[in-house]
Design an enzyme around this catalytic site. Structure first.
Site, PDB file in Angstrom:
ATOM      1  CG  MET A   1      90.261 -59.743  35.917  1.00  0.00           C
ATOM      2  SD  MET A   1      91.926 -59.461  36.515  1.00  0.00           S
ATOM      3  CE  MET A   1      91.614 -60.418  38.614  1.00  0.00           C
ATOM      4  CB  CYS A   2      88.132 -58.672  30.658  1.00  0.00           C
ATOM      5  SG  CYS A   2      86.885 -58.344  30.455  1.00  0.00           S
ATOM      6  CB  THR A   3      93.144 -56.495  29.606  1.00  0.00           C
ATOM      7  OG1 THR A   3      93.187 -57.080  30.322  1.00  0.00           O
ATOM      8  CG2 THR A   3      93.245 -55.083  29.940  1.00  0.00           C
TER       9      THR A   3
ATOM     10  CB  SER B   1      87.117 -56.422  34.603  1.00  0.00           C
ATOM     11  OG  SER B   1      86.644 -55.627  33.192  1.00  0.00           O
TER      12      SER B   1
END
Length: 185
Positions: A59-61, A40
């Site tokens: 930020m994430c996965t 993201s």
């Protein structure tokens, strides 16, 4: 007076539905190519939770996989304090390829999700209209296969978010975390 208010409310609802229908969906959407790992990169929203939590977001996965019945299992892993938190969502397909529905079991909100554009190998731009008893909101997500995207893709995300009525204060390029290897798994 009551009839006038109902008329105004009806026009506002019609306008919201029209705006929602004007959000495009990827032409010739190929669901199998959307599966896999994404980061993201950008998030834009006019929701209250976004305004309250924006300064904490990173930020994430997200891993997208297809289910046997053609829906999408979406698993996002993101840093929360010194922990990693996972959130699973089942996006139910609609008659229109690239468009999905999701109902949050936690909040009861209904989500109309559209893959607006993607080239599958680099980026995906996703728009969501969220409806709940307290009102509606718009969310735009920018996914990338890598942790960085070209300035042109970032600008496209910003431009599309503005086209959805979001202001610059409601648009965020998510910062990377220093502990990514732990929460990416």
């Amino acid at each position: 007076m009551h009839a006038v208010l109902l008329g105004i409310l009806g026009l506002a609802l019609l306008g919201a539905l029209h705006a929602q229908d004007s959000v495009p969906v990827q032409t010739d959407f190929q669901q199998d190519k959307l599966t896999g790992r994404w980061y993201s990169i950008g998030l834009a929203s006019n929701s209250n939770w976004f305004k309250e939590k924006k300064h904490l977001m990173k930020m994430c996965t997200t891993v997208i996989s297809a289910t046997a019945d053609g829906n999408l299992e979406v698993t996002s892993t993101y840093p929360k304090g010194d922990q990693c938190e996972k959130r699973n969502s089942l996006y139910t397909k609609t008659e229109q390829p690239g468009r999905f529905r999701y109902t949050s079991p936690r909040w009861g909100s209904k989500h109309d999700i559209r893959v607006v554009e993607t080239n599958y190998e680099e980026y995906a731009l996703v728009a969501t209209q969220i409806s709940k008893s307290t009102g509606s909101s718009t969310m735009v997500l920018l996914y990338s296969r890598t942790k960085e995207l070209s300035p042109e893709r970032l600008e496209r995300f910003t431009q599309f978010s503005r086209e959805q009525g979001l202001t610059d204060e409601e648009i965020l390029i998510l910062p990377q975390t220093g502990e990514s290897s732990r929460w990416e798994r």
